[in-house]
Write a protein that holds these residues in place. Structure first.
Motif, PDB file in Angstrom:
ATOM      1  N   SER A  61      -0.035   8.783   6.721  1.00 48.33           N
ATOM      2  CA  SER A  61       1.118   7.916   7.013  1.00 48.33           C
ATOM      3  C   SER A  61       2.398   8.553   6.903  1.00 48.33           C
ATOM      4  CB  SER A  61       0.830   7.100   5.470  1.00 48.33           C
ATOM      5  OG  SER A  61       1.040   8.257   4.384  1.00 48.33           O
ATOM      6  N   SER A 120      -3.344  16.449   0.345  1.00 50.94           N
ATOM      7  CA  SER A 120      -4.509  15.574   0.055  1.00 50.94           C
ATOM      8  C   SER A 120      -5.782  16.189   0.374  1.00 50.94           C
ATOM      9  CB  SER A 120      -4.437  14.309   0.732  1.00 50.94           C
ATOM     10  OG  SER A 120      -4.167  14.659   2.283  1.00 50.94           O
ATOM     11  N   ASP A 129       6.037  12.695  -1.299  1.00 51.62           N
ATOM     12  CA  ASP A 129       4.670  11.803  -1.396  1.00 51.62           C
ATOM     13  C   ASP A 129       4.147  12.340  -2.510  1.00 51.62           C
ATOM     14  OD1 ASP A 129       2.751  10.369  -1.491  1.00 51.62           O
ATOM     15  OD2 ASP A 129       2.223  10.685   0.706  1.00 51.62           O
ATOM     16  N   SER A 140      -3.128   3.160  -6.105  1.00 48.31           N
ATOM     17  CA  SER A 140      -4.608   3.201  -5.241  1.00 48.31           C
ATOM     18  C   SER A 140      -5.289   4.355  -5.848  1.00 48.31           C
ATOM     19  CB  SER A 140      -4.622   3.238  -3.957  1.00 48.31           C
ATOM     20  OG  SER A 140      -3.773   2.327  -3.318  1.00 48.31           O
ATOM     21  N   LYS A 141      -4.855   5.453  -6.352  1.00 50.82           N
ATOM     22  CA  LYS A 141      -5.542   6.551  -6.911  1.00 50.82           C
ATOM     23  C   LYS A 141      -5.454   6.673  -8.238  1.00 50.82           C
ATOM     24  CE  LYS A 141      -4.285   8.733  -2.564  1.00 50.82           C
ATOM     25  NZ  LYS A 141      -5.368   8.361  -1.787  1.00 50.82           N
ATOM     26  N   HIS A 145       0.251  14.055   4.970  1.00 50.28           N
ATOM     27  CA  HIS A 145      -0.657  12.771   5.282  1.00 50.28           C
ATOM     28  C   HIS A 145      -0.241  11.866   6.470  1.00 50.28           C
ATOM     29  CE1 HIS A 145      -2.477   9.002   4.192  1.00 50.28           C
ATOM     30  NE2 HIS A 145      -3.434   9.465   3.766  1.00 50.28           N
ATOM     31  N   ALA A 165       1.255  11.091  -3.926  1.00 45.43           N
ATOM     32  CA  ALA A 165       0.089  10.159  -4.132  1.00 45.43           C
ATOM     33  C   ALA A 165      -0.883  10.829  -4.936  1.00 45.43           C
ATOM     34  CB  ALA A 165      -0.434   9.897  -2.751  1.00 45.43           C
ATOM     35  N   HIS A 166      -0.891  12.332  -4.805  1.00 47.91           N
ATOM     36  CA  HIS A 166      -1.997  13.152  -5.211  1.00 47.91           C
ATOM     37  C   HIS A 166      -1.642  13.787  -6.752  1.00 47.91           C
ATOM     38  CE1 HIS A 166      -4.900  12.331  -2.445  1.00 47.91           C
ATOM     39  NE2 HIS A 166      -4.021  12.152  -1.703  1.00 47.91           N
ATOM     40  N   SER A 202       0.747  -1.118  -0.060  1.00 50.84           N
ATOM     41  CA  SER A 202      -0.026   0.131  -0.059  1.00 50.84           C
ATOM     42  C   SER A 202       0.761   1.169  -0.028  1.00 50.84           C
ATOM     43  CB  SER A 202      -0.841   0.014   1.168  1.00 50.84           C
ATOM     44  OG  SER A 202      -0.335   0.463   2.453  1.00 50.84           O
ATOM     45  N   GLY A 203       0.292   2.469  -0.389  1.00 52.16           N
ATOM     46  CA  GLY A 203       0.912   3.569  -0.307  1.00 52.16           C
ATOM     47  C   GLY A 203       1.452   3.955   1.142  1.00 52.16           C
ATOM     48  N   TYR A 204       0.429   3.660   2.207  1.00 48.89           N
ATOM     49  CA  TYR A 204       0.936   4.006   3.627  1.00 48.89           C
ATOM     50  C   TYR A 204       2.049   3.126   3.916  1.00 48.89           C
ATOM     51  CZ  TYR A 204      -1.227   4.913   8.206  1.00 48.89           C
ATOM     52  OH  TYR A 204      -1.172   5.484   9.411  1.00 48.89           O
ATOM     53  N   ASN A 243       5.098   4.701   2.595  1.00 48.56           N
ATOM     54  CA  ASN A 243       5.824   5.802   3.264  1.00 48.56           C
ATOM     55  C   ASN A 243       6.297   5.398   4.531  1.00 48.56           C
ATOM     56  OD1 ASN A 243       4.929   7.962   1.604  1.00 48.56           O
ATOM     57  ND2 ASN A 243       2.990   8.238   2.446  1.00 48.56           N
ATOM     58  N   ASP A 285       4.417  16.214   1.445  1.00 48.93           N
ATOM     59  CA  ASP A 285       3.317  15.698   0.207  1.00 48.93           C
ATOM     60  C   ASP A 285       3.610  16.913  -0.898  1.00 48.93           C
ATOM     61  OD1 ASP A 285       2.078  13.532   1.303  1.00 48.93           O
ATOM     62  OD2 ASP A 285       0.446  14.883   2.469  1.00 48.93           O
ATOM     63  N   THR A 342       1.240   5.962  -4.456  1.00 49.99           N
ATOM     64  CA  THR A 342       0.187   4.850  -4.502  1.00 49.99           C
ATOM     65  C   THR A 342      -0.505   4.533  -5.763  1.00 49.99           C
ATOM     66  OG1 THR A 342      -2.240   4.495  -3.624  1.00 49.99           O
ATOM     67  CG2 THR A 342      -1.476   6.613  -4.113  1.00 49.99           C
ATOM     68  N   GLY A 350      -2.024  -0.588  -3.724  1.00 51.26           N
ATOM     69  CA  GLY A 350      -0.563  -0.757  -3.416  1.00 51.26           C
ATOM     70  C   GLY A 350      -0.018   0.612  -3.611  1.00 51.26           C
TER      71      GLY A 350
HETATM   72  N1  PMP Z   1      -0.105   9.450   0.853  1.00 52.61           N
HETATM   73  C1  PMP Z   1      -1.204  10.303   0.692  1.00 52.61           C
HETATM   74  C2  PMP Z   1      -0.846  11.819   0.390  1.00 52.61           C
HETATM   75  C3  PMP Z   1      -2.497   9.827   0.589  1.00 52.61           C
HETATM   76  O1  PMP Z   1      -3.691  10.656   0.376  1.00 52.61           O
HETATM   77  C4  PMP Z   1      -2.681   8.546   0.688  1.00 52.61           C
HETATM   78  C5  PMP Z   1      -4.121   7.961   0.604  1.00 52.61           C
HETATM   79  N2  PMP Z   1      -5.077   8.511   1.020  1.00 52.61           N
HETATM   80  C6  PMP Z   1      -1.541   7.599   1.113  1.00 52.61           C
HETATM   81  C7  PMP Z   1      -0.367   8.001   1.239  1.00 52.61           C
HETATM   82  C8  PMP Z   1      -1.829   6.217   1.405  1.00 52.61           C
HETATM   83  O2  PMP Z   1      -1.919   5.326   0.179  1.00 52.61           O
HETATM   84  P1  PMP Z   1      -2.659   4.311   0.133  1.00 52.61           P
HETATM   85  O3  PMP Z   1      -4.228   4.309   0.252  1.00 52.61           O
HETATM   86  O4  PMP Z   1      -2.127   3.222  -1.182  1.00 52.61           O
HETATM   87  O5  PMP Z   1      -2.164   3.392   1.387  1.00 52.61           O
END
Ligand code: PMP
Length: 384
Positions: free
Chosen positions: A138, A182, A207, A240-241, A136, A209-210, A110-112, A115, A178, A238, A247
């Motif tokens: 994480s 987010s 990060d 997942s977005k 975020h 992610a966005h 996961s992205g979490y 991180n 970030d 991530t 992942g």
């Molecule tokens: N970093 C940021 C900035 C996020 O918004 C998120 C998801 N909300 C994550 C990391 C975590 O990613 P994931 O949902 O794949 O665990």
């Protein structure tokens, strides 16, 4: 030594506090419920998911996930270091590194966890972490797990970060942020942050992610800023977005990835990414590479949503509409849902108290009819 049975009545019942805590959350408008969504988007207009490019239901992505499932099975079967690495994981890592422009990549489940792995494996007690206040959860948790001293600076405050880095007693340092926030959707000036980190011999963990899929013709904010190949920049993403899968990954130099393979506990002690998710993400990477216009489409739709809501446009695909009190934000999101529109509702602890907001997310595949429908519904639920 034998212990006599203690008098349990000296202590409160270990579960008694839960009811009071739940009542407090309810009174503050912070009670959450899980609502299963319908299998298809159906009648609801989705302005809440992170599926920025609409790839979670793309036929090519679904076919790749199904093929991976058939070839590699329903689970990764073990840690990446035991049986959990397939050819697909290796191919995905190459593709992600190629997309963003880094020498190497490592996929997490996961992205979490990406991180957690990046920050903890690259810091430690001899490393000051300077962390942006808007980060975020994480990244916040990663800082806490790292056993490093941590200085939190106001969101985007380069001067405060410089002071912390200059005055540190630790030999090593890391700046963590970030790229696109987010909850607010603003993009930090990454080149300035890199110059700052480099001036003070600090690593920069970004990060994205966005930003991935949404900025830099889909290659993300770090690529857009020309920083992806810098050896002192570590990018986390991530899957997942914008990639529509599930992942996460860390992208950086081979030396950084080598350290993570040996030392990132969220990599070592976690079952590898599900093969179906790896297959889906790989197909999504190929789509982003072949359709560089998708990112601009998602951002243009976000701009239209912002105009409808009368709020400033952001740098990403998220559009926050500040409401203030948690209960009021929640009520507005329920009113929209009852009229067929799903939006995100961000309340504490996701955002600071008094800044509860609706968070709308745009997708590249939104239609003009979707926007028109949202416009009419928004006007219907907004106080006149
Ligand atoms: N970093 C940021 C900035 C996020 O918004 C998120 C998801 N909300 C994550 C990391 C975590 O990613 P994931 O949902 O794949 O665990």
């Amino acid at each position: 030594m034998s212990l006599t049975a203690p008098d349990r009545s000296r202590w409160p019942d270990p579960l008694a506090w839960l009811a009071a805590a739940a009542a407090d959350r309810a009174a503050a408008g912070l009670h959450r419920t899980l609502r299963p969504r319908s299998p298809e988007r159906g009648g609801q207009l989705d302005l809440a998911s992170n599926d920025y490019l609409g790839l979670a239901r793309d036929d090519r992505v679904l076919a790749a996930a199904a093929a991976a499932l058939a070839r590699w099975g329903a689970g990764a079967t073990g840690s990446r270091l035991v049986t959990g690495t397939t050819e697909l994981h290796a191919e995905l890592e190459q593709a992600l590194a190629g997309l963003v422009g880094t020498p190497a990549a490592l996929v997490f489940s996961s992205g979490y966890l990406a991180n957690l792995g990046a920050v903890t494996a690259l810091s430690g007690p001899d490393c000051l972490i300077v962390s942006d206040a808007g980060n975020h959860a994480s990244l916040v948790d990663a800082c806490r797990l790292s056993r490093s001293p941590v200085t939190v600076v106001e969101h985007g405050d380069l001067d405060a970060a410089a002071r912390a880095l200059a005055q540190r007693s630790q030999p090593r340092a890391m700046v963590v942020l970030d790229a696109v926030n987010s909850a607010a959707g603003d993009l930090l000036p990454l080149a300035d942050w890199h110059a700052l980190a480099a001036r003070f011999a600090a690593l920069l963990v970004i990060d994205d992610a966005h930003g991935l899929g949404v900025r830099g013709a889909g290659r993300g904010s770090v690529a857009e800023a020309g920083l992806a190949a810098e050896p002192d920049v570590i990018t986390t993403i991530t899957l997942s977005k914008a990639l529509g899968s599930q992942g996460g990954a860390v992208l950086g130099s081979r030396a950084v990835i080598g350290q993570l393979i040996d030392r990132a506990r969220s990599f070592l002690f976690d079952t590898g990414l599900n093969p179906a998710a790896a297959g889906a993400a790989l197909a999504a990477v190929r789509i982003i590479e072949s359709e560089p216009g998708l990112a601009g489409r998602a951002r243009a739709r976000a701009g239209q949503l912002a105009r409808i809501c009368g709020v400033p446009a952001t740098d990403g695909a998220v559009v926050p509409v500040l409401i203030g009190e948690a209960a009021a934000a929640f009520e507005r999101s329920v009113a929209l849902r009852e009229r067929g529109i799903e939006v995100g509702c961000f309340r504490p602890p996701s955002v600071p108290a008094g800044t509860a907001r609706l968070r709308l997310t745009a997708r590249a595949d939104l239609t003009d009819a979707d926007l028109e429908r949202f416009c009419q519904t928004w006007q219907a639920v907004s106080p006149s």
